[in-house]
Design a protein around this motif. Sequence first.
Motif, PDB file in Angstrom:
ATOM      1  N   LEU A 171       5.903   7.410  -1.953  1.00  0.00           N
ATOM      2  CA  LEU A 171       6.066   8.848  -2.107  1.00  0.00           C
ATOM      3  C   LEU A 171       7.331   9.303  -1.400  1.00  0.00           C
ATOM      4  O   LEU A 171       7.554   8.987  -0.231  1.00  0.00           O
ATOM      5  CB  LEU A 171       4.858   9.579  -1.515  1.00  0.00           C
ATOM      6  CG  LEU A 171       4.885  11.113  -1.585  1.00  0.00           C
ATOM      7  CD1 LEU A 171       4.796  11.578  -3.033  1.00  0.00           C
ATOM      8  CD2 LEU A 171       3.742  11.699  -0.764  1.00  0.00           C
ATOM      9  N   VAL A 186       5.365   6.642   2.802  1.00  0.00           N
ATOM     10  CA  VAL A 186       6.126   7.869   2.550  1.00  0.00           C
ATOM     11  C   VAL A 186       7.507   7.714   3.166  1.00  0.00           C
ATOM     12  O   VAL A 186       7.639   7.212   4.294  1.00  0.00           O
ATOM     13  CB  VAL A 186       5.413   9.100   3.150  1.00  0.00           C
ATOM     14  CG1 VAL A 186       6.220  10.371   2.891  1.00  0.00           C
ATOM     15  CG2 VAL A 186       4.002   9.233   2.588  1.00  0.00           C
ATOM     16  N   ARG A 208       3.992   4.173  -8.291  1.00  0.00           N
ATOM     17  CA  ARG A 208       2.942   3.215  -7.949  1.00  0.00           C
ATOM     18  C   ARG A 208       3.199   1.914  -8.699  1.00  0.00           C
ATOM     19  O   ARG A 208       3.251   1.900  -9.928  1.00  0.00           O
ATOM     20  CB  ARG A 208       1.575   3.790  -8.277  1.00  0.00           C
ATOM     21  CG  ARG A 208       1.111   4.841  -7.257  1.00  0.00           C
ATOM     22  CD  ARG A 208      -0.173   5.513  -7.651  1.00  0.00           C
ATOM     23  NE  ARG A 208       0.062   6.535  -8.669  1.00  0.00           N
ATOM     24  CZ  ARG A 208      -0.857   7.415  -9.060  1.00  0.00           C
ATOM     25  NH1 ARG A 208      -2.066   7.388  -8.549  1.00  0.00           N
ATOM     26  NH2 ARG A 208      -0.559   8.317  -9.980  1.00  0.00           N
ATOM     27  N   ASP A 262       2.475   2.077  -3.244  1.00  0.00           N
ATOM     28  CA  ASP A 262       2.305   3.481  -3.613  1.00  0.00           C
ATOM     29  C   ASP A 262       3.323   4.242  -2.786  1.00  0.00           C
ATOM     30  O   ASP A 262       3.118   4.521  -1.610  1.00  0.00           O
ATOM     31  CB  ASP A 262       0.881   3.938  -3.296  1.00  0.00           C
ATOM     32  CG  ASP A 262       0.614   5.378  -3.730  1.00  0.00           C
ATOM     33  OD1 ASP A 262       1.554   6.048  -4.210  1.00  0.00           O
ATOM     34  OD2 ASP A 262      -0.526   5.846  -3.571  1.00  0.00           O
ATOM     35  N   GLY A 308       0.816  -1.204   0.000  1.00  0.00           N
ATOM     36  CA  GLY A 308       0.000   0.000   0.000  1.00  0.00           C
ATOM     37  C   GLY A 308       0.849   1.252   0.000  1.00  0.00           C
ATOM     38  O   GLY A 308       1.993   1.256  -0.458  1.00  0.00           O
ATOM     39  N   ARG A 309       0.304   2.318   0.552  1.00  0.00           N
ATOM     40  CA  ARG A 309       0.955   3.623   0.507  1.00  0.00           C
ATOM     41  C   ARG A 309       1.990   3.758   1.615  1.00  0.00           C
ATOM     42  O   ARG A 309       1.756   3.369   2.763  1.00  0.00           O
ATOM     43  CB  ARG A 309      -0.084   4.740   0.645  1.00  0.00           C
ATOM     44  CG  ARG A 309       0.494   6.149   0.502  1.00  0.00           C
ATOM     45  CD  ARG A 309      -0.612   7.193   0.552  1.00  0.00           C
ATOM     46  NE  ARG A 309      -0.114   8.559   0.540  1.00  0.00           N
ATOM     47  CZ  ARG A 309       0.210   9.235  -0.545  1.00  0.00           C
ATOM     48  NH1 ARG A 309       0.084   8.652  -1.733  1.00  0.00           N
ATOM     49  NH2 ARG A 309       0.655  10.484  -0.479  1.00  0.00           N
ATOM     50  N   ARG A 361       6.829  10.204  -6.962  1.00  0.00           N
ATOM     51  CA  ARG A 361       5.843   9.194  -6.572  1.00  0.00           C
ATOM     52  C   ARG A 361       5.903   8.025  -7.555  1.00  0.00           C
ATOM     53  O   ARG A 361       6.015   8.231  -8.762  1.00  0.00           O
ATOM     54  CB  ARG A 361       4.437   9.788  -6.544  1.00  0.00           C
ATOM     55  CG  ARG A 361       3.380   8.830  -6.009  1.00  0.00           C
ATOM     56  CD  ARG A 361       2.014   9.492  -6.000  1.00  0.00           C
ATOM     57  NE  ARG A 361       1.001   8.631  -5.395  1.00  0.00           N
ATOM     58  CZ  ARG A 361      -0.301   8.930  -5.307  1.00  0.00           C
ATOM     59  NH1 ARG A 361      -0.730  10.102  -5.813  1.00  0.00           N
ATOM     60  NH2 ARG A 361      -1.147   8.098  -4.747  1.00  0.00           N
TER      61      ARG A 361
END
Length: 426
Positions: free
Chosen positions: A190, A163, A225, A188, A160-161, A223
Amino acid sequence: MTSAPPTTEPWAAPHARGPVQAAVSLPGSKSLTNRALVLAALAEGPSVVRRALRSRDTLLMAGALTALGARVETATDDWTVEPAPLVGGGSVDCGLAGTVTRFVPPVAGLADGPVAFDGDPGMRTRPVGEVLTALRALGVRIDGDRLPFTVHGTGSLRGGRVVLDASGSSQFVSALLLAGARFEEGLDLLHDGKALPSQPHIDMTVAMLRGHGVEVDDGEPARWRVAPGPILAVDQSIEPDLSNAAAFLALAATTGGRVTVRDWPAQTTQAGDAIRDLLGRMGCSVLRDELGLTVTGSDRIKGIDVDLHEVGELTPVVAALCALADGPSYLRGIAHIRGHETDRIAALATELRGLGADVTELADGLELRPATLHGGLFRSYADHRMAHAAAVLGSAVEGVRVDDVAATSKTFPDFPAVWSALLDAR
């Protein structure tokens, strides 16, 4: 900044007695080889990494993946990789390899048990915490923030996301991207921080993922993905290491000679390809044709004002040439190389001064002015690129000795013999 004890008596860097005229075939790229090995170990079937680089870093990567259950056959120059269910319970020797220390923990997060990581003392001071912090955010339990540390895999990773701040090394991004397709929800990722260094290495990772059938969206700045799905088994041929090539091409500049590196790719994601432009700006003639890349030196080396942020690994060889230039040079944008095998900015400033160079250490680079150099001991700090810089200097300055030329085995085990043969056969 510390130096590992030398493994041999100081190596006398060969001094050129005239223009070097040579053509050389160089081993494969470490960056490409180690990425290819990781992807092959995560793929859905067996594959072959052709013309793989055989060096300490790549053998450490093969050993790491073997410890996690893959079978990596390295008997020939074409390495076969047979993936298998990832297993825990073993240990990984990272040596001084940033790619092993950073690329393998996300793979270990997919294993079914604990995996212990450790390496050389010098690797224990290099940054890896951002990768571990990102893995924790993705649900992986990890003991420790630097080597030694242990990754407790559970057999799967939701993904998943996430940072992270990758301003310290582009490898932080590549590490997560390489394994991202195997996460249940993909990845994902970032970047939130200062400018990314060495963007070409991230581009290399993305290109290789796509070559293995992985869907990667990098259309938004900072970013990435990665869609979940299989990693296709793909046989891959490894290009020559263009960063290693920099030292050999520099011989044309230091001796007023002509050096060809065979099989230079017409298109590449290797950051080392930038040496073509840099040598051209320093007064050399540069030609790429079907034979490879040929650099012809002139009767002088020009100083250069350049931002090396994207190609920091070229800094030691470029700095060596700048120390020999007939005008001032400014190398900027490379604060991140303080976290490489050694603090390369401080190490270069110290060792170049020891040979008589007029150099100022800056926060993010070096300023060099013309000076008369002399022989002396040049310490490598267990860093292969520092040893390359010393060899380049020795080709133009008599009496340069390198405390630990064996450091070159990290990416080029035969470097001393190949280098000496070129100067002997000029």
